[in-house]
Design an enzyme around this catalytic site. Structure first.
Site, PDB file in Angstrom:
ATOM      1  N   HIS A  80       0.866  -1.183   0.000  1.00  0.00           N
ATOM      2  CA  HIS A  80       0.000   0.000   0.000  1.00  0.00           C
ATOM      3  C   HIS A  80       0.901   1.230   0.000  1.00  0.00           C
ATOM      4  CE1 HIS A  80      -2.713   2.998   1.867  1.00  0.00           C
ATOM      5  NE2 HIS A  80      -3.726   2.210   1.524  1.00  0.00           N
TER       6      HIS A  80
ATOM      7  N   ASP B  38       3.520  -4.591   7.686  1.00  0.00           N
ATOM      8  CA  ASP B  38       2.301  -3.793   7.628  1.00  0.00           C
ATOM      9  C   ASP B  38       1.145  -4.749   7.918  1.00  0.00           C
ATOM     10  OD1 ASP B  38      -0.001  -2.483   6.944  1.00  0.00           O
ATOM     11  OD2 ASP B  38       0.726  -1.734   5.018  1.00  0.00           O
TER      12      ASP B  38
ATOM     13  N   GLN C  84      -4.059  -5.062   7.079  1.00  0.00           N
ATOM     14  CA  GLN C  84      -5.059  -6.033   6.628  1.00  0.00           C
ATOM     15  C   GLN C  84      -4.882  -7.360   7.363  1.00  0.00           C
ATOM     16  OE1 GLN C  84      -7.519  -5.333   4.464  1.00  0.00           O
ATOM     17  NE2 GLN C  84      -6.787  -3.369   3.694  1.00  0.00           N
TER      18      GLN C  84
ATOM     19  N   CYS D 173      -4.748   2.570  -3.609  1.00  0.00           N
ATOM     20  CA  CYS D 173      -3.471   3.053  -3.036  1.00  0.00           C
ATOM     21  C   CYS D 173      -2.371   2.019  -3.220  1.00  0.00           C
ATOM     22  CB  CYS D 173      -3.617   3.393  -1.550  1.00  0.00           C
ATOM     23  SG  CYS D 173      -4.760   4.713  -1.237  1.00  0.00           S
TER      24      CYS D 173
HETATM   25  N1  PLP Z   1      -1.537  -0.713   4.528  1.00  0.00           N
HETATM   26  C1  PLP Z   1      -2.518  -1.429   3.968  1.00  0.00           C
HETATM   27  C2  PLP Z   1      -2.231  -2.824   3.477  1.00  0.00           C
HETATM   28  C3  PLP Z   1      -3.806  -0.894   3.865  1.00  0.00           C
HETATM   29  O1  PLP Z   1      -4.773  -1.614   3.303  1.00  0.00           O
HETATM   30  C4  PLP Z   1      -4.041   0.415   4.354  1.00  0.00           C
HETATM   31  C5  PLP Z   1      -5.374   1.038   4.215  1.00  0.00           C
HETATM   32  O2  PLP Z   1      -6.068   0.818   3.254  1.00  0.00           O
HETATM   33  C6  PLP Z   1      -2.983   1.119   4.940  1.00  0.00           C
HETATM   34  C7  PLP Z   1      -1.745   0.519   4.999  1.00  0.00           C
HETATM   35  C8  PLP Z   1      -3.162   2.497   5.480  1.00  0.00           C
HETATM   36  O3  PLP Z   1      -3.985   2.502   6.591  1.00  0.00           O
HETATM   37  P1  PLP Z   1      -4.474   3.896   7.207  1.00  0.00           P
HETATM   38  O4  PLP Z   1      -5.007   4.699   6.053  1.00  0.00           O
HETATM   39  O5  PLP Z   1      -5.522   3.516   8.164  1.00  0.00           O
HETATM   40  O6  PLP Z   1      -3.306   4.542   7.831  1.00  0.00           O
END
Ligand code: PLP
Length: 406
Positions: free
Chosen positions: A122, A199, A202, A364
């Site tokens: 992401h 990360d 998910q 994203c």
């Molecule tokens: N990483 C992953 C895999 C995500 O799906 C997301 C959100 O869609 C994020 C990071 C970012 O999360 P946040 O926008 O809550 O900081």
């Protein structure tokens, strides 16, 4: 027993209609709905128990501080951290990964040092590393997923070179649903002396997480995907890595003493938590995690695995639907394109008319889209309250899209 109707009754929004149809909420990958105990905690937090934390000596401040600080322990239990001091509270994964970039990586990495990423990340796990590339000449290296969307952990380990200073990898792709074997990556990287950031935005939603078993150095979560309030989250940071971090944001709460000449810092984790935090949001996150632990993450994972298997089978029956990512054991996240000229936004708009909420776009994850060679997908992402009837509604909706758009 996992009683999905009983669980659905805990989520008031699920009984509303959208466009004259019962809501079929399949946008959990973007953000999940909130159960009544979380809504109650947020309401109570503002209506009866609100005050700033840490600073006051009055009743309400002590109460809010007690409830807020208790969440650190809840998160430590949820992730099986060794100590709640390894949990840094924040507003979500984006903040957590940026903190690692600023607090840990920036002071340590130099021009030519490498950060190893996958093409499935992401943007929240890409852009902070681009900052280091732009500002310090750090080199970003990428490992691609296989044709079926799976990620070969050995390829990640083989890509670690003498200049690799960090591996940053998702535990679950928000586009493909691929579940990554982060444990193998962490143990191999550790043998080579390279820390790993996972990360978990998910991953933590779809499966039980044990950061000690995974062996990661950093593990980021975001509250709003975990059925908690937006603006809440945390990052687990192994004590050894915390000791290497300099503070990122400066301000109140993170100091011991400030004078005109010098500043001394509070002990971690407060050292990394400047300013007034998302007090009520964090308290709500604690309630959401208790809710998940009461259900049992193994049970949530089991329910979602059955949904994923059913959805895969039904989608396979539609030979004009392409499912991006077919890794074995993937999470219940389906990124779809349709043969013909159908644009993901049109698919999403038609499904919306049927009360079905999916997300359309690049999610994203533009490097992944480029790798897949598609500009956008329509993504149906399932959560703990979804049902096989909702899979059927999605299939009916896609058949309508095919009729209207092909
Ligand atoms: N990483 C992953 C895999 C995500 O799906 C997301 C959100 O869609 C994020 C990071 C970012 O999360 P946040 O926008 O809550 O900081």
């Amino acid at each position: 027993m996992y009683d999905v109707s009983k669980i659905r009754a805990d989520f008031p929004i699920l009984s509303r209609e959208v466009n004259g149809q019962p809501l079929c909420y399949l946008d959990n990958g973007a953000s999940a709905q909130k159960p009544q105990p979380v809504i109650d905690a947020v309401t109570r937090g503002y209506a009866e128990e609100y005050s700033n934390v840490h600073r006051g000596l009055h009743y309400l401040s002590n109460l809010a501080t007690e409830k807020y600080e208790a969440v650190r322990g809840t998160i430590a239990r949820f992730l099986n951290a060794r100590s709640e001091d390894e949990i840094i509270l924040n507003s979500g994964t984006t903040e957590g990964i940026n903190m690692v970039a600023y607090a840990w990586a920036m002071p340590r990495l130099q021009a030519g040092d490498e950060i190893l990423l996958t093409s499935m990340e992401h943007h929240a796990n890409i852009v902070p590393w681009h900052f280091l590339r732009e500002r310090q000449g750090v080199v970003l290296k990428w490992v691609d997923p296989e044709a079926d969307g799976s990620l070969d952990p050995q390829k990640v380990l083989d890509a670690i070179g003498p200049k690799t200073r960090l591996v940053a990898v998702t535990q679950c792709s928000n586009v493909l649903g691929t579940i990554v074997d982060v444990k193998t990556i962490c143990s191999g990287a550790r043998d080579k002396g390279v820390p790993v950031l996972v990360d978990g935005s998910q991953g933590a939603v779809h499966m039980p997480v044990d950061v000690q078993d995974i062996g990661c150095d950093f593990y980021a979560i975001t509250g709003h995907k975990l059925y908690g309030p937006s603006g809440s989250g945390a990052i687990y940071v192994h004590a050894d890595r915390q000791a290497e971090m300099r503070p990122f944001l400066g301000g109140g709460d993170m100091i011991r003493d400030v004078s005109k000449d010098v500043v001394t810092y509070a002990d971690p984790p407060l050292k990394f938590e400047a300013g007034t935090p998302g007090i009520v949001q964090t308290i709500g996150l604690g309630v959401a995690l208790e809710y998940l632990m009461d259900l049992g993450m193994e049970n949530v994972a089991g329910h979602e695995a059955a949904l994923a298997a059913y959805a895969s089978e039904r989608l396979q029956g539609l030979n004009w639907v392409n499912v991006q990512g077919q890794a074995p054991g993937k999470a219940a996240i389906f990124s779809l394109t349709l043969d013909g000229a159908a644009h993901a936004h049109d698919i999403s708009t038609i499904l919306d008319k049927k009360g079905i909420a999916v997300r359309a776009g690049h999610h994203c994850a533009q490097p992944l889209m480029e790798h897949l060679g598609v500009p956008a997908t329509a993504r149906a992402s399932f959560g703990l309250y979804n049902t096989t009837d909702e899979v059927d509604r999605l299939i009916d909706g896609l058949e309508l899209c095919h009729r209207l758009l092909a």
